[in-house]
Scaffold this motif. Structure first.
Motif, PDB file in Angstrom:
ATOM      1  N   ARG A  61      29.530  48.238 -18.410  1.00  0.00           N
ATOM      2  CA  ARG A  61      30.594  47.989 -17.418  1.00  0.00           C
ATOM      3  C   ARG A  61      30.206  48.436 -16.019  1.00  0.00           C
ATOM      4  NH1 ARG A  61      31.969  47.469 -22.250  1.00  0.00           N
ATOM      5  NH2 ARG A  61      34.018  46.732 -22.931  1.00  0.00           N
ATOM      6  N   GLU A 115      29.862  47.674 -12.569  1.00  0.00           N
ATOM      7  CA  GLU A 115      30.417  46.627 -11.715  1.00  0.00           C
ATOM      8  C   GLU A 115      29.411  46.072 -10.730  1.00  0.00           C
ATOM      9  OE1 GLU A 115      34.545  48.044 -11.019  1.00  0.00           O
ATOM     10  OE2 GLU A 115      34.397  46.609  -9.346  1.00  0.00           O
ATOM     11  N   PHE A 168      27.487  43.333 -12.317  1.00  0.00           N
ATOM     12  CA  PHE A 168      28.275  42.104 -12.456  1.00  0.00           C
ATOM     13  C   PHE A 168      28.411  41.397 -11.111  1.00  0.00           C
ATOM     14  CE2 PHE A 168      32.394  39.799 -12.742  1.00  0.00           C
ATOM     15  CZ  PHE A 168      32.029  38.894 -13.726  1.00  0.00           C
ATOM     16  N   LEU A 218      34.643  34.289 -17.290  1.00  0.00           N
ATOM     17  CA  LEU A 218      35.514  34.999 -18.230  1.00  0.00           C
ATOM     18  C   LEU A 218      34.887  34.993 -19.629  1.00  0.00           C
ATOM     19  CD1 LEU A 218      39.039  33.772 -17.024  1.00  0.00           C
ATOM     20  CD2 LEU A 218      38.072  36.084 -16.813  1.00  0.00           C
ATOM     21  N   ILE A 253      32.083  37.559 -19.613  1.00  0.00           N
ATOM     22  CA  ILE A 253      32.619  38.917 -19.736  1.00  0.00           C
ATOM     23  C   ILE A 253      33.013  39.197 -21.188  1.00  0.00           C
ATOM     24  CG2 ILE A 253      34.604  40.383 -19.130  1.00  0.00           C
ATOM     25  CD1 ILE A 253      34.619  38.882 -16.377  1.00  0.00           C
ATOM     26  N   ALA A 290      38.848  41.369 -14.172  1.00  0.00           N
ATOM     27  CA  ALA A 290      38.695  41.091 -15.609  1.00  0.00           C
ATOM     28  C   ALA A 290      37.501  41.866 -16.180  1.00  0.00           C
ATOM     29  CB  ALA A 290      38.498  39.590 -15.835  1.00  0.00           C
ATOM     30  N   PHE A 291      36.436  41.962 -15.396  1.00  0.00           N
ATOM     31  CA  PHE A 291      35.253  42.706 -15.847  1.00  0.00           C
ATOM     32  C   PHE A 291      35.599  44.192 -16.023  1.00  0.00           C
ATOM     33  CE2 PHE A 291      31.365  45.152 -15.007  1.00  0.00           C
ATOM     34  CZ  PHE A 291      30.515  44.584 -15.949  1.00  0.00           C
ATOM     35  N   ARG A 343      37.960  44.863 -19.171  1.00  0.00           N
ATOM     36  CA  ARG A 343      37.783  44.244 -20.486  1.00  0.00           C
ATOM     37  C   ARG A 343      37.799  45.323 -21.565  1.00  0.00           C
ATOM     38  NH1 ARG A 343      32.144  44.640 -19.407  1.00  0.00           N
ATOM     39  NH2 ARG A 343      30.871  44.692 -21.296  1.00  0.00           N
ATOM     40  N   PRO A 344      38.353  44.973 -22.711  1.00  0.00           N
ATOM     41  CA  PRO A 344      38.493  45.981 -23.766  1.00  0.00           C
ATOM     42  C   PRO A 344      37.137  46.414 -24.306  1.00  0.00           C
ATOM     43  CG  PRO A 344      39.097  43.790 -24.573  1.00  0.00           C
ATOM     44  CD  PRO A 344      38.867  43.656 -23.109  1.00  0.00           C
TER      45      PRO A 344
END
Lengths: 206, 78
Positions: free
Chosen positions: A17, A19, A22, A56, A59, B72-73, B76-77
């Motif tokens: 995760r 960021e 991403f 989406l 992700i 959303a990133f 996210r779960p």
């Protein structure tokens, strides 16, 4: 442009995760994704939605991505599938270009003339770039023309000539040989050249 | 003797641009190119076509969509 981190690093950071990782791929690949999506769907808005849907799915799926292809290839594959579904829903024009036969109308070459196999008449000259080859109208024409190509030709052309992918990368995405990739690229380029020729000829006589 | 004609030339253009022709075939291609203004023009128009495609716009995402995706990133779960 700066090099992106290698795939292994990128994927690990995306799963952690991170960021900034991403943001890197999102900003780097979205313009190309939008351009490719636009060749499947009929409006810019629709293409933007396809790109959003793709990210989406990225992700959502990154934890399960097995790394059998490069990360970029995987993302583009998701985009292509998403855009295809959307494109067929929109009932866009059925591709008219084919995958075999000559790429230039055979009637343009002499059969039994004095020089068999040679041009009857040379292809007409085009305006020079200074005369506006890249006008907005031409860009729209190119986008519409891409939509008339069979899917694999269209993807090869958009990636190679518009997005600057190598032939190896395109072969990986489509699972085709280098020779096959070249045939698809050639057919697509010849078809688009023909459309530009029509356009410039009409312009010259109108 | 060289027997490459225009009809065949136009089918080899991309292979030529990708340096994928065998040496003898490449020589024939170049020889024909030097003698035929029509094919010279055809090759140039294929080059112009690839350049025109290179100019096709690929826009960045709108700030709204970009923000939605970053969100959303972030959320996210696990």
């Amino acid at each position: 442009m700066d090099e992106l981190p290698v795939d292994g690093d990128l994927i690990r950071r995306l799963r952690d995760r991170d960021e900034s990782a991403f943001t890197l791929v999102l900003d780097r690949w979205s313009p190309g994704l939008r351009r490719l999506a636009r060749t499947f769907v009929s409006t810019d808005e629709s293409a933007a939605e396809v790109v959003q849907e793709t990210w989406l799915a990225v992700i959502e799926g990154i934890d399960r991505f097995e790394g059998r292809s490069s990360l970029r290839t995987w993302v583009y594959r998701i985009l292509t599938n998403t855009a295809k579904r959307r494109g067929s829903r929109e009932r866009r024009v059925v591709p008219i270009s084919s995958d075999d036969g000559p790429t230039v109308d055979p009637s343009r070459f002499q059969e039994d003339g004095p020089f068999p196999g040679h041009w009857w008449e040379f292809p007409p000259a085009w305006p020079t770039p200074e005369q506006g080859v890249l006008r907005h109208e031409v860009q729209e024409l190119l986008t519409q023309t891409l939509m008339q190509l069979p899917e694999r030709q269209r993807v090869v052309l958009a990636l190679r000539d518009a997005d600057g992918w190598s032939s190896e990368e395109v072969c990986e995405l489509l699972g085709v040989t280098a020779a096959n990739q070249r045939v698809l690229l050639h057919r697509a380029r010849a078809f688009v050249r023909g459309k530009l020729e029509q356009y410039y000829t009409q312009e010259a006589t109108s | 003797m060289n027997d490459l004609d225009c009809r065949r030339f136009v089918e080899l253009v991309t292979a030529f641009l990708e340096s994928a022709l065998a040496p003898e075939q490449e020589q024939e291609f170049v020889d024909h190119l030097a003698r035929c203004d029509g094919c010279d023009r055809y090759l140039d128009q294929i080059r112009q076509t690839t350049q025109a495609l290179d100019g096709l716009p690929g826009e960045a995402l709108s700030p709204e969509i970009r923000a939605t995706l970053l969100d959303a990133f972030r959320h996210r779960p696990r």
